[in-house]
Write a protein that holds these residues in place. Structure first.
Motif, PDB file in Angstrom:
ATOM      1  N   ALA A  62      35.980  47.132  59.861  1.00 27.90           N
ATOM      2  CA  ALA A  62      37.062  46.234  59.471  1.00 27.90           C
ATOM      3  C   ALA A  62      37.781  46.788  58.248  1.00 27.90           C
ATOM      4  CB  ALA A  62      36.519  44.837  59.164  1.00 27.90           C
ATOM      5  N   TYR A  63      39.109  46.771  58.319  1.00 26.73           N
ATOM      6  CA  TYR A  63      39.956  47.235  57.224  1.00 26.73           C
ATOM      7  C   TYR A  63      40.947  46.122  56.883  1.00 26.73           C
ATOM      8  CZ  TYR A  63      38.223  51.682  59.074  1.00 26.73           C
ATOM      9  OH  TYR A  63      37.420  52.693  59.536  1.00 26.73           O
ATOM     10  N   ASP A  64      40.945  45.663  55.638  1.00 22.82           N
ATOM     11  CA  ASP A  64      41.820  44.573  55.208  1.00 22.82           C
ATOM     12  C   ASP A  64      42.702  45.017  54.050  1.00 22.82           C
ATOM     13  OD1 ASP A  64      40.506  42.995  57.044  1.00 22.82           O
ATOM     14  OD2 ASP A  64      39.118  42.160  55.570  1.00 22.82           O
ATOM     15  N   ILE A  65      43.917  44.476  54.013  1.00 19.95           N
ATOM     16  CA  ILE A  65      44.812  44.706  52.878  1.00 19.95           C
ATOM     17  C   ILE A  65      45.564  43.404  52.613  1.00 19.95           C
ATOM     18  CG2 ILE A  65      46.659  45.614  54.342  1.00 19.95           C
ATOM     19  CD1 ILE A  65      47.372  47.468  51.940  1.00 19.95           C
ATOM     20  N   SER A  66      45.698  43.042  51.340  1.00 21.13           N
ATOM     21  CA  SER A  66      46.317  41.770  50.996  1.00 21.13           C
ATOM     22  C   SER A  66      46.964  41.859  49.625  1.00 21.13           C
ATOM     23  CB  SER A  66      45.275  40.635  51.021  1.00 21.13           C
ATOM     24  OG  SER A  66      44.177  40.951  50.172  1.00 21.13           O
ATOM     25  N   ILE A  67      47.817  40.878  49.343  1.00 21.13           N
ATOM     26  CA  ILE A  67      48.457  40.761  48.036  1.00 21.13           C
ATOM     27  C   ILE A  67      48.157  39.383  47.486  1.00 21.13           C
ATOM     28  CG2 ILE A  67      50.298  42.413  48.533  1.00 21.13           C
ATOM     29  CD1 ILE A  67      52.127  40.065  49.144  1.00 21.13           C
ATOM     30  N   GLY A  68      48.190  39.255  46.149  1.00 20.48           N
ATOM     31  CA  GLY A  68      47.856  37.964  45.567  1.00 20.48           C
ATOM     32  C   GLY A  68      48.055  37.921  44.073  1.00 20.48           C
ATOM     33  N   VAL A  69      47.456  36.911  43.469  1.00 21.88           N
ATOM     34  CA  VAL A  69      47.605  36.668  42.040  1.00 21.88           C
ATOM     35  C   VAL A  69      46.234  36.414  41.406  1.00 21.88           C
ATOM     36  CG1 VAL A  69      49.955  35.774  42.177  1.00 21.88           C
ATOM     37  CG2 VAL A  69      48.018  34.206  42.458  1.00 21.88           C
ATOM     38  N   LYS A  70      46.152  36.716  40.133  1.00 16.82           N
ATOM     39  CA  LYS A  70      44.965  36.450  39.330  1.00 16.82           C
ATOM     40  C   LYS A  70      45.366  35.569  38.149  1.00 16.82           C
ATOM     41  CE  LYS A  70      42.008  39.737  37.968  1.00 16.82           C
ATOM     42  NZ  LYS A  70      41.433  40.864  37.172  1.00 16.82           N
ATOM     43  N   PHE A  71      44.579  34.520  37.906  1.00 12.23           N
ATOM     44  CA  PHE A  71      44.822  33.619  36.781  1.00 12.23           C
ATOM     45  C   PHE A  71      43.667  33.745  35.785  1.00 12.23           C
ATOM     46  CE2 PHE A  71      46.697  31.731  40.576  1.00 12.23           C
ATOM     47  CZ  PHE A  71      48.007  31.542  40.159  1.00 12.23           C
ATOM     48  N   VAL A  72      43.977  34.128  34.574  1.00 13.08           N
ATOM     49  CA  VAL A  72      42.973  34.254  33.513  1.00 13.08           C
ATOM     50  C   VAL A  72      43.075  33.010  32.639  1.00 13.08           C
ATOM     51  CG1 VAL A  72      42.092  35.667  31.628  1.00 13.08           C
ATOM     52  CG2 VAL A  72      43.250  36.757  33.568  1.00 13.08           C
ATOM     53  N   TYR A  73      42.093  32.131  32.739  1.00 19.44           N
ATOM     54  CA  TYR A  73      42.172  30.851  32.033  1.00 19.44           C
ATOM     55  C   TYR A  73      41.270  30.771  30.808  1.00 19.44           C
ATOM     56  CZ  TYR A  73      38.260  30.088  35.255  1.00 19.44           C
ATOM     57  OH  TYR A  73      37.114  30.212  35.979  1.00 19.44           O
ATOM     58  N   PHE A  74      40.500  31.813  30.545  1.00 20.36           N
ATOM     59  CA  PHE A  74      39.700  31.873  29.314  1.00 20.36           C
ATOM     60  C   PHE A  74      39.729  33.309  28.820  1.00 20.36           C
ATOM     61  CE2 PHE A  74      35.741  32.696  27.033  1.00 20.36           C
ATOM     62  CZ  PHE A  74      35.720  31.665  26.117  1.00 20.36           C
ATOM     63  N   ARG A  75      40.255  33.517  27.621  1.00 22.15           N
ATOM     64  CA  ARG A  75      40.414  34.877  27.100  1.00 22.15           C
ATOM     65  C   ARG A  75      39.822  34.979  25.702  1.00 22.15           C
ATOM     66  NH1 ARG A  75      45.367  33.347  28.570  1.00 22.15           N
ATOM     67  NH2 ARG A  75      46.179  33.468  26.440  1.00 22.15           N
ATOM     68  N   ARG A  76      38.951  35.938  25.557  1.00 22.14           N
ATOM     69  CA  ARG A  76      38.392  36.317  24.266  1.00 22.14           C
ATOM     70  C   ARG A  76      38.440  37.842  24.193  1.00 22.14           C
ATOM     71  NH1 ARG A  76      39.273  31.849  23.585  1.00 22.14           N
ATOM     72  NH2 ARG A  76      38.005  30.193  22.662  1.00 22.14           N
ATOM     73  N   PRO A  77      38.264  38.437  23.019  1.00 24.03           N
ATOM     74  CA  PRO A  77      38.386  39.900  22.922  1.00 24.03           C
ATOM     75  C   PRO A  77      37.546  40.670  23.938  1.00 24.03           C
ATOM     76  CG  PRO A  77      38.306  38.933  20.727  1.00 24.03           C
ATOM     77  CD  PRO A  77      38.048  37.811  21.696  1.00 24.03           C
ATOM     78  N   TRP A  78      36.339  40.170  24.249  1.00 21.35           N
ATOM     79  CA  TRP A  78      35.465  40.923  25.143  1.00 21.35           C
ATOM     80  C   TRP A  78      35.151  40.201  26.449  1.00 21.35           C
ATOM     81  CZ3 TRP A  78      33.787  45.895  24.648  1.00 21.35           C
ATOM     82  CH2 TRP A  78      34.046  46.525  23.423  1.00 21.35           C
ATOM     83  N   VAL A  79      35.494  38.937  26.584  1.00 21.58           N
ATOM     84  CA  VAL A  79      35.110  38.152  27.757  1.00 21.58           C
ATOM     85  C   VAL A  79      36.332  37.438  28.324  1.00 21.58           C
ATOM     86  CG1 VAL A  79      33.648  36.303  28.644  1.00 21.58           C
ATOM     87  CG2 VAL A  79      32.785  37.805  26.844  1.00 21.58           C
ATOM     88  N   ARG A  80      36.451  37.445  29.663  1.00 22.22           N
ATOM     89  CA  ARG A  80      37.511  36.714  30.350  1.00 22.22           C
ATOM     90  C   ARG A  80      36.923  35.983  31.550  1.00 22.22           C
ATOM     91  NH1 ARG A  80      39.777  41.768  29.382  1.00 22.22           N
ATOM     92  NH2 ARG A  80      41.618  41.792  28.009  1.00 22.22           N
ATOM     93  N   LEU A  81      37.420  34.784  31.794  1.00 24.47           N
ATOM     94  CA  LEU A  81      37.122  34.034  33.004  1.00 24.47           C
ATOM     95  C   LEU A  81      38.403  33.928  33.814  1.00 24.47           C
ATOM     96  CD1 LEU A  81      34.884  31.122  31.659  1.00 24.47           C
ATOM     97  CD2 LEU A  81      34.160  33.308  32.625  1.00 24.47           C
ATOM     98  N   TYR A  82      38.315  34.097  35.117  1.00 20.76           N
ATOM     99  CA  TYR A  82      39.519  34.163  35.930  1.00 20.76           C
ATOM    100  C   TYR A  82      39.261  33.649  37.342  1.00 20.76           C
ATOM    101  CZ  TYR A  82      37.217  38.344  37.757  1.00 20.76           C
ATOM    102  OH  TYR A  82      36.323  39.198  38.322  1.00 20.76           O
TER     103      TYR A  82
END
Length: 204
Positions: A118-138
């Motif tokens: 199986a071969y898949d290709i897609s486009i999309g978006v990423k939302f980063v809702y918690f940002r610190r110098p070394w840690v991110r939640l998304y």
């Protein structure tokens, strides 16, 4: 001792400079994970149509498919960050399933054969809702298309077939650690992966 301290200081400064993401807006990420939903679909399909009694008709009187094995899902994603909390990007994934062919009398491994790819290709978006110098939640949402190559037909003298499919992939939650060079772990739900995946990313 002074030379050692000087070397350590230079190394720390170099690592700090390397880790500082500054205005880096591009990102590439490589990940590996599973489980691949297509592996379940094809395993059930293959086991129903080619059980212990019927597989010998195609592969020899004593051979049968003993076990299915999936290699997992490999993914590569590229992002552009127009904003610190938002990224747009494209993602491609690949997976494959194999069947172990056994001898019904001796239970010895005869060979592996490819069942599907199986071969898949897609486009999309990423939302980063918690940002610190070394840690991110998304979170992420991707949609696109893919091709599923059915190799099992080759063993029925019918040749391989290719099926198109709709691709939807989401990351309800992911955590990334690092600045320019980082690692990440994420939960995935969709047509390519159901489960967890992890990998490395680089921003430039």
């Amino acid at each position: 001792m002074r030379r050692l301290l000087l070397i350590m200081l230079c190394l720390c400064l170099s690592l700090r400079s390397f880790a500082d993401n500054g205005d880096d807006r591009h990102e590439v990420a490589f990940s590996y994970g599973g489980i691949a939903p297509a592996a379940f679909a094809y395993s059930n399909y293959f086991n129903l149509d080619f059980g212990h009694a019927s597989i010998g008709h195609y592969l020899g009187e004593t051979d049968f498919v003993h076990r299915m094995k999936n290699i997992g899902v490999f993914s590569l994603a590229c992002y552009y960050h127009p904003l610190d909390w938002l990224a747009v990007g494209a993602r491609t994934s690949v997976t494959s399933d194999y069947g172990k062919i056994m001898n019904a009398n001796t239970y010895e491994l005869s060979r592996y054969m490819s069942i599907f790819r199986a071969y898949d290709i897609s486009i999309g978006v990423k939302f980063v809702y918690f940002r610190r110098p070394w840690v991110r939640l998304y979170s992420e949402v991707f949609a696109g298309g893919g091709a599923l190559v059915d190799d099992s037909k080759r063993y029925m003298d019918a040749g391989k077939t290719v099926h198109g499919r709709f691709v939807f992939q989401s990351v309800p939650i992911g955590v990334s650690v690092g600045k320019r060079l980082g690692c990440f772990l994420q939960l995935e739900l969709g047509t390519s992966i159901i489960g967890a995946s992890g990998g490395i990313s680089y921003r430039f």
